[in-house]
Design an enzyme around this catalytic site. Sequence first.
Site, PDB file in Angstrom:
ATOM      1  N   HIS A 290       0.846  -1.212   0.000  1.00  0.00           N
ATOM      2  CA  HIS A 290       0.000   0.000   0.000  1.00  0.00           C
ATOM      3  C   HIS A 290       0.879   1.260   0.000  1.00  0.00           C
ATOM      4  O   HIS A 290       0.367   2.360   0.122  1.00  0.00           O
ATOM      5  CB  HIS A 290      -0.867   0.051   1.255  1.00  0.00           C
TER       6      HIS A 290
ATOM      7  N   SER B 267     -11.479 -15.496  -9.803  1.00  0.00           N
ATOM      8  CA  SER B 267     -11.292 -14.189  -9.167  1.00  0.00           C
ATOM      9  C   SER B 267     -12.567 -13.350  -9.136  1.00  0.00           C
ATOM     10  O   SER B 267     -12.528 -12.185  -8.736  1.00  0.00           O
ATOM     11  CB  SER B 267     -10.170 -13.416  -9.874  1.00  0.00           C
TER      12      SER B 267
ATOM     13  N   PHE C   2     -15.950 -11.832  -7.710  1.00  0.00           N
ATOM     14  CA  PHE C   2     -16.258 -11.513  -6.314  1.00  0.00           C
ATOM     15  C   PHE C   2     -16.988 -12.681  -5.646  1.00  0.00           C
ATOM     16  O   PHE C   2     -16.663 -13.070  -4.521  1.00  0.00           O
ATOM     17  CB  PHE C   2     -17.090 -10.227  -6.232  1.00  0.00           C
TER      18      PHE C   2
HETATM   19  S1  PPS Z   1      -7.208  -4.249   1.927  1.00  0.00           S
HETATM   20  O1  PPS Z   1      -7.770  -4.479   3.271  1.00  0.00           O
HETATM   21  O2  PPS Z   1      -6.664  -2.879   1.819  1.00  0.00           O
HETATM   22  O3  PPS Z   1      -6.230  -5.236   1.541  1.00  0.00           O
HETATM   23  O4  PPS Z   1      -8.473  -4.304   0.955  1.00  0.00           O
HETATM   24  P1  PPS Z   1      -8.470  -4.517  -0.635  1.00  0.00           P
HETATM   25  O5  PPS Z   1      -8.419  -5.950  -0.937  1.00  0.00           O
HETATM   26  O6  PPS Z   1      -7.441  -3.660  -1.271  1.00  0.00           O
HETATM   27  O7  PPS Z   1      -9.882  -3.923  -1.059  1.00  0.00           O
HETATM   28  C1  PPS Z   1     -11.056  -4.464  -0.553  1.00  0.00           C
HETATM   29  C2  PPS Z   1     -12.186  -4.112  -1.493  1.00  0.00           C
HETATM   30  O8  PPS Z   1     -12.093  -4.906  -2.695  1.00  0.00           O
HETATM   31  C3  PPS Z   1     -13.297  -5.655  -2.860  1.00  0.00           C
HETATM   32  N1  PPS Z   1     -13.031  -6.932  -3.522  1.00  0.00           N
HETATM   33  C4  PPS Z   1     -13.449  -7.220  -4.764  1.00  0.00           C
HETATM   34  N2  PPS Z   1     -14.140  -6.513  -5.673  1.00  0.00           N
HETATM   35  C5  PPS Z   1     -14.434  -7.112  -6.849  1.00  0.00           C
HETATM   36  N3  PPS Z   1     -14.078  -8.380  -7.152  1.00  0.00           N
HETATM   37  C6  PPS Z   1     -13.381  -9.137  -6.273  1.00  0.00           C
HETATM   38  N4  PPS Z   1     -13.044 -10.375  -6.559  1.00  0.00           N
HETATM   39  C7  PPS Z   1     -13.037  -8.552  -5.014  1.00  0.00           C
HETATM   40  N5  PPS Z   1     -12.376  -8.997  -3.925  1.00  0.00           N
HETATM   41  C8  PPS Z   1     -12.373  -8.003  -3.028  1.00  0.00           C
HETATM   42  C9  PPS Z   1     -13.780  -5.826  -1.431  1.00  0.00           C
HETATM   43  O9  PPS Z   1     -15.102  -6.266  -1.389  1.00  0.00           O
HETATM   44  C10 PPS Z   1     -13.536  -4.428  -0.889  1.00  0.00           C
HETATM   45  O10 PPS Z   1     -14.445  -3.470  -1.433  1.00  0.00           O
HETATM   46  P2  PPS Z   1     -15.882  -3.119  -0.761  1.00  0.00           P
HETATM   47  O11 PPS Z   1     -16.382  -1.948  -1.556  1.00  0.00           O
HETATM   48  O12 PPS Z   1     -15.634  -2.783   0.664  1.00  0.00           O
HETATM   49  O13 PPS Z   1     -16.741  -4.334  -0.949  1.00  0.00           O
END
Ligand code: PPS
Length: 307
Positions: free
Chosen positions: A122, A241, A243
């Site tokens: 990050h 991959s 969601f």
């Molecule tokens: S962290 O804690 O900083 O490592 O989080 P990070 O993984 O960067 O971001 C988390 C958000 O990504 C969403 N997410 C996804 N979106 C779409 N597709 C897939 N496969 C996916 N996997 C994780 C996750 O739900 C978080 O977003 P929000 O808006 O909170 O749902």
Amino acid sequence: MENSRKAFTDLIAKGVAAGSVMKRDEMMFSHKGILYPTTICSPEAFKALESFEARSDDVILAGYPKSGTNWLSQILNDLIAISQKKTLGKEKLEEFPYLEVGDPEKYERMLKLPSPRFMATHLRPENLPTSIFRKKVKILLLVRNPKDVATSFFHFSNGLGILPSYDTWDDFFTDFMSKKVAWGSYFEYLSEWNKYIDKENIMAITYEELKENPALGVKNIAAFFGIPLTEEELQLVVERSSFQSMKKNSEKTHGSFGNVFFRKGGVSDWKNLFSEEQNEKMDKVFEEQVAGTKLGKKLKYDVYCKA
Ligand code: PPS
């Protein structure tokens, strides 16, 4: 819980336990003017990180918190497994995948890991070990629209005890806009990374474009890392991959923290939280600091962040 992912869940569980006995103002520390969570990072690890020796075939994912780094980590790990003709999802996670998170001895242990090593971060570019740029390591830079980042960050702060929690969204928004959250200002993050955007070893991708056309996104990522893919392999990576797949599998990959890391996984959830005034405030800051940059344009702010 799969034993192969213990390095991830154990560290988070330790961080949550540490956070549960900390006062709010003890939960973050400042390093080079940016806040980080005391629960999972330390000044000693940052010191050790400075002399981290990158390898030219390391695979690096850079993304501000909550921009989808767990999603892209899954994609990149599958692509690495394909390039090595291994079965997908069977690799053992040796270290917590975020470079700056963990104990200071981690970087010594990483010397022994076989290539290609995957790591996410990050961090802003100026805080990454210089060997990464000297060795021209390929970096996939993931960015997400700032309103959804803030929304996701707020829910995460209240969902996982490694970060200070918030009584109200308004309090979180104030901190998000004034650099008082972990890993600092997202707007500064974007302007700093923008300086690197034209380098040949960097590829930028947005959360939203990947969501819109995952097959094209995965194809482009594989091409950037020089990994040939059959149509069948591409479909498999895309399916694994999604969601839905990742959330379903999250008990195995993220244990009891699965629901916090995989919350909604969509675009525009910010519309449920932002007030008119908050919209105006973020629009103004984005316009002043990021809109005119290449990375700013790539974010398509008008499409994803206007009511
Ligand atoms: S962290 O804690 O900083 O490592 O989080 P990070 O993984 O960067 O971001 C988390 C958000 O990504 C969403 N997410 C996804 N979106 C779409 N597709 C897939 N496969 C996916 N996997 C994780 C996750 O739900 C978080 O977003 P929000 O808006 O909170 O749902």
